[in-house]
Design an enzyme around this catalytic site. Sequence first.
Site, PDB file in Angstrom:
ATOM      1  N   GLY A  34       0.727  -1.252  -0.019  1.00  0.00           N
ATOM      2  CA  GLY A  34       0.127   0.090  -0.057  1.00  0.00           C
ATOM      3  C   GLY A  34       0.835   1.247   0.059  1.00  0.00           C
ATOM      4  N   ASN A  35       1.895   1.297   0.616  1.00  0.00           N
ATOM      5  CA  ASN A  35       2.871   2.301   0.753  1.00  0.00           C
ATOM      6  C   ASN A  35       3.245   3.074  -0.643  1.00  0.00           C
ATOM      7  OD1 ASN A  35       3.666   3.910   3.055  1.00  0.00           O
ATOM      8  ND2 ASN A  35       4.199   1.996   3.698  1.00  0.00           N
ATOM      9  N   LYS A 152     -13.277  -9.354   6.630  1.00  0.00           N
ATOM     10  CA  LYS A 152     -12.166  -8.215   6.326  1.00  0.00           C
ATOM     11  C   LYS A 152     -12.745  -7.111   6.305  1.00  0.00           C
ATOM     12  CE  LYS A 152      -8.562  -7.508   3.551  1.00  0.00           C
ATOM     13  NZ  LYS A 152      -7.340  -7.419   4.436  1.00  0.00           N
ATOM     14  N   LYS A 237      -3.366  -9.592  -1.445  1.00  0.00           N
ATOM     15  CA  LYS A 237      -2.445  -9.709  -2.819  1.00  0.00           C
ATOM     16  C   LYS A 237      -1.109 -10.200  -2.491  1.00  0.00           C
ATOM     17  CE  LYS A 237       1.267  -6.365  -1.670  1.00  0.00           C
ATOM     18  NZ  LYS A 237       1.028  -6.369   0.011  1.00  0.00           N
ATOM     19  N   LYS A 299       2.395 -12.070   4.381  1.00  0.00           N
ATOM     20  CA  LYS A 299       3.570 -12.263   3.476  1.00  0.00           C
ATOM     21  C   LYS A 299       4.350 -13.619   3.795  1.00  0.00           C
ATOM     22  CE  LYS A 299       3.916  -7.375   3.427  1.00  0.00           C
ATOM     23  NZ  LYS A 299       3.052  -7.184   2.570  1.00  0.00           N
TER      24      LYS A 299
END
Length: 337
Positions: A34-35, A152, A237, A299
């Site tokens: 997102g960053n 979510k 993602k 991740k």
Amino acid sequence: MIAKMSSTPGKQRKSGANDAGGPAPRRLVVAIGGNATHPENIRGTTEEQEQVAARAARSLAPLLMQDNRIVLTHGNGPVVGKILLRQYYAREQVPPMRLDVCVAHSQGGIAHLLMQGLEDELHRDEYERRVACVITRVEVDPEDPGFKNPSKPIGPFFSEAEARNLEQQLGWTMMEDAGRGWRYVVASPRPRRILDLELIGALSDQGIAVIAGGGGGIPVVQRPDGSHAGVAAVIDKDLTSALLANQLGIDTLMLLTAVSQVAVDFGKPGQRWLDTVSASEMAAYMKEGHFAKGSMAPKIDAALRFLAGGGKRAIIAHLDEALPAYEGKAGTQIVAG
Ligand code: ADP
Ligand code: MG
């Protein structure tokens, strides 16, 4: 060989066209968080988003200029949150879009800014490489347990009265989020199949840098007759990036984020940054609960699935260190074994 615009105008080398016996191009999937698209600390003007994309491009361009074949994936959290907010304010005038359509919009908008940022950055160095975006659908299992219990939270916070209103008006499932307010909650099913895989692979084989699988992909389910329908869900993602790499037979996955390395005892007195770790060692750390749910845990989960699915190296590193991380000089390197 580097394709300089001055020497090879308008040319893009093809896969396997690595002249006489040169090494095959290296292939990798790079996921940016997102960053890299919309950090929380910006208001989100178009100019700000352009600057953020340009910064991501500055870090990624050196990787592209090494002539690697790159498939780039990205998060879309804050962007899709704002799309939902716009729909909320405009709901009396404009019918809101279902979430899969919102994800598709976010893929297009984010990719536009990234494509422009990357092409501009490459152009500055007289390196020619086209960048393309593939609007990517990802099939999920309609029986995925995530659908029975949407959990979510996405998008903005609302008061309880507003939340009740949205349940009635838009059919959104609303849930109270840790004392901070009410939010739209959706299912987060596991990605099962990348529908646009062949297209992504074919573009990549031509040496085109491909942006794909944005926001985890547009969630679709297969109907009994074989056709597909979009559904209101959000796919992780990082998991989609891992699946994409596995299904394309790519052996390096790089997850670029806002932290330089993975740590055990993160944020605690004994915190220790990890350089190179085997998959089994990482799985043990995961079991011990070192990785926060919703941020680092997905991740690590994605990295381990990727390695179990045939991948050789997963890298988790800071967005600004793409090239050093790829060269093994930065980030956390997770290797099969
Ligand atoms: P992205 O948008 O790139 O997916 P996330 O915020 O979801 O980023 O996940 C990355 C964040 O995870 C880091 O910025 C860090 O604050 C947090 N984090 C949680 N646990 C750990 C850990 N054990 N080691 C490193 N970072 C961690
Ligand atoms: Mg994340």
